[in-house]
Write an enzyme that holds these catalytic residues in place. Sequence first.
Site, PDB file in Angstrom:
ATOM      1  N   ASP A 122       0.865  -1.178   0.000  1.00 37.25           N
ATOM      2  CA  ASP A 122       0.000   0.000   0.000  1.00 37.25           C
ATOM      3  C   ASP A 122       0.904   1.231   0.000  1.00 37.25           C
ATOM      4  O   ASP A 122       1.633   1.471   0.972  1.00 37.25           O
ATOM      5  CB  ASP A 122      -0.888  -0.042   1.260  1.00 37.25           C
ATOM      6  CG  ASP A 122      -2.052   0.926   1.148  1.00 37.25           C
ATOM      7  OD1 ASP A 122      -2.128   1.670   0.150  1.00 37.25           O
ATOM      8  OD2 ASP A 122      -2.880   0.933   2.088  1.00 37.25           O
ATOM      9  N   ASP A 147      -2.389   2.463  -6.352  1.00 37.90           N
ATOM     10  CA  ASP A 147      -1.465   2.526  -5.212  1.00 37.90           C
ATOM     11  C   ASP A 147      -1.525   1.300  -4.311  1.00 37.90           C
ATOM     12  O   ASP A 147      -1.006   1.308  -3.207  1.00 37.90           O
ATOM     13  CB  ASP A 147      -1.732   3.797  -4.396  1.00 37.90           C
ATOM     14  CG  ASP A 147      -3.139   3.848  -3.857  1.00 37.90           C
ATOM     15  OD1 ASP A 147      -3.984   3.059  -4.328  1.00 37.90           O
ATOM     16  OD2 ASP A 147      -3.407   4.667  -2.974  1.00 37.90           O
ATOM     17  N   GLU A 148      -2.136   0.231  -4.776  1.00 35.70           N
ATOM     18  CA  GLU A 148      -2.348  -0.915  -3.898  1.00 35.70           C
ATOM     19  C   GLU A 148      -2.294  -2.200  -4.700  1.00 35.70           C
ATOM     20  O   GLU A 148      -2.854  -2.252  -5.798  1.00 35.70           O
ATOM     21  CB  GLU A 148      -3.755  -0.793  -3.304  1.00 35.70           C
ATOM     22  CG  GLU A 148      -3.864  -1.022  -1.822  1.00 35.70           C
ATOM     23  CD  GLU A 148      -5.334  -0.987  -1.438  1.00 35.70           C
ATOM     24  OE1 GLU A 148      -5.834  -2.023  -0.994  1.00 35.70           O
ATOM     25  OE2 GLU A 148      -5.971   0.075  -1.592  1.00 35.70           O
TER      26      GLU A 148
END
Lengths: 378, 373
Positions: B21, B121-122
Amino acid sequence: MKFTIDRLNFIRQFNNVLRAVPSKTAIQILTGIKFDLTEAGLKLTGSDADISIETMLPVTDEALKLQIESTGSIIITARFFSEIVKKLPEETFTFEVKDNLQVTLTSGKSEFTVIGFDANSYPHLPEVSDASQLEFSADLLRGLINPTVLAVSAQESRPILTGVHFLINADGLLAVATDSHRLAQRKLDLPNVEGNYDFVIPGKSLTELARMLADYQDDVQLKITDNQVLFTFGQTQFYSRLLEGNYPDTTRLIPTDSTTTIQIDASTLLASVERASLLSHESRNNVVRLQVNPAENMATLSSNSPDVGNVEEELSLSSLVGNELDISFNPDYLKDALRAFGSTEIKLSFTTNLRPFTLVPSEDAEHYIQLITPVRTF
Amino acid sequence: MAEWLEVPLQYHTERKIIHVDMDAFYASVEIREHPELKNKAVVIAHDPRKNHGHGVVTTANYVARRYGVHSAMPAAQALKLIPSNELVFVPPHFDLYRQVSNQVHQIFHQVTEMIEPISLDEAFLDVTHNKKQEPNTIKLAKWIQQQIFKETHLTCSLGISYNKFLAKVASDHNKPIGRTIIRPEQALVFLHDLPIEQFFGVGKKTQAVLHDLNIYTGGDLIKVPQMTLIRRFNKMGFIMYQHARGVDDSPVQGQRKRRSIGKERTYSPEIQAEERVKRQLQLISQLVAEELAKKQLHGRVLVLKMRNSDFVTTTKRQSVDQYLNEAEQIFKIAWQLWQTYGDLADGIRLLGVTVTDLYPQSFENIDLPLFEQ
């Protein structure tokens, strides 16, 4: 308007007319059946605008036990009425129109009052007096409809393909249906036919007609106009709209030669395809594969579903001639075609795995042919 | 209360899953590009003062978060919460974020091909078998974290466990620049105090229902019988039951399959004439067909989306027997749906056509050439 009638014989006739009555419709009045009572008897009319059915229950038919007290007309909401009459207690019931279109139904100690509608609000059925006329036996008509109607298209995108194409001329009669993935064609030699006919009857009309004719043995009269056809049999008149437009020329689509042929009993093959399709139905492409191996005089049918498993079986052939072949197709089309053949020996003819293949009865290849297009896998 | 039927759970603890993350990703990228923002409260959103008060917070950096600003909040609210001398609104630059995200994914690919991206973003990584032949997952995680920093100057938080649910719980546990491992024997302890809203799939609505049942933490959830959860929440109930016990067998799925392909167009002024609807649906169907062809897909469900001038949006769907992939077929169904459900009374400001229930085109029923000469 008042009459008394035998309940079960009435229901039988009423339910035939009910075939035309739509359960949902934009035209509310069509959910009703029109009752016309004259000294001659009771006429029932139902319609969904595509199909209209009119049946006469004559006072002379003793089984109906029809007793007329006073004549008149009214429209009754059909499905609900049918449920009521089915459940009435006695052998006969009495139907009486009172004031304000109220209808009372009495049978024994039971009395229903239902609301009727003004008979004048029912659409007029078309006149077909000046039409050309033909006559077929019910048996022959069933033999034309059942083997072809299975191939009509269920998709509305090409409306003309939702019907069966009839071509009648000095050569005889040709009935063809296709949904572009399969085709069924029936040919009849008709002696003494005058004139040329070319019309397309909606598949749905023919399916209903065939059901009504299931037990009928006599002749059926056909009257054809530009936009409709009328079938008359017994006390019933069955109207259907004809489909507009030009039916594609299908004669050029039927292959005349083949490189691989197999002969097999239709019901044996049907059982094999039904087993194979158990698995193809679990797979999203619904494809069955046929591999023909002349060197070993063997043909195998197989199918697999990645989620469930696979099936493979050797077909019990009567004969095999020609080249090696590996072809895939939708088994449901083959099942429909085979059911129409019943239990008779058929011949399957193939050219390549990307060309349509045909099925004909081994004994009579002239008059009945089914064609199925393969599925290309990649 | 004893339940008459209970599905037994199987524990699979041999997998090694990392959840990566990125820390305040969009905000961090912007700060990297504009170092002068470093000590400001950076809010990634269009400035509501220049945008008629509209705008939603996409991301906020940790300075802004201290003032209580979080993503999905109206930008106008950030304006009230943060002193104006500290607050900086930065409009989002998604192309840049996508570019950085690709860079991060290059690093993942050095470790494994089993990557499931959740957003820019993950992502989840299955490193049970990894390209570095590294049996020690903590070492591997450390390498990923350092490598990302080295190449992008951005920080991330990692969670390590034996399934996706716990890996995500772990990465949330310690942020930013955290690295948390939940071992099988620690799972229940971890989950015991976990607030119920942090369980997968528990949104505002479910959260309220659970609170009504006096369920606030994983410890409360584990006491609820299986069938009670299933009756109450169906499939989601069984998932909650499993997660409360640290069970989650869902695989890390490489590229997620595309479930639908759709195109839409907005119209200003609104469409008033049926003829224009027809032309637009033909155009949109053509675009959808091109996209389907490019991806070699076809589908069996068509969805027509219509929005009128009052912003009332209607969607109507139609299933078909044969797979759709040609513009003409797609338009035909869309047009049928329009003719049945379309309404021009309030004008049409948006039309959309989507084909769903997609599958790769791996077969084709050959057509008879009925309409060719």
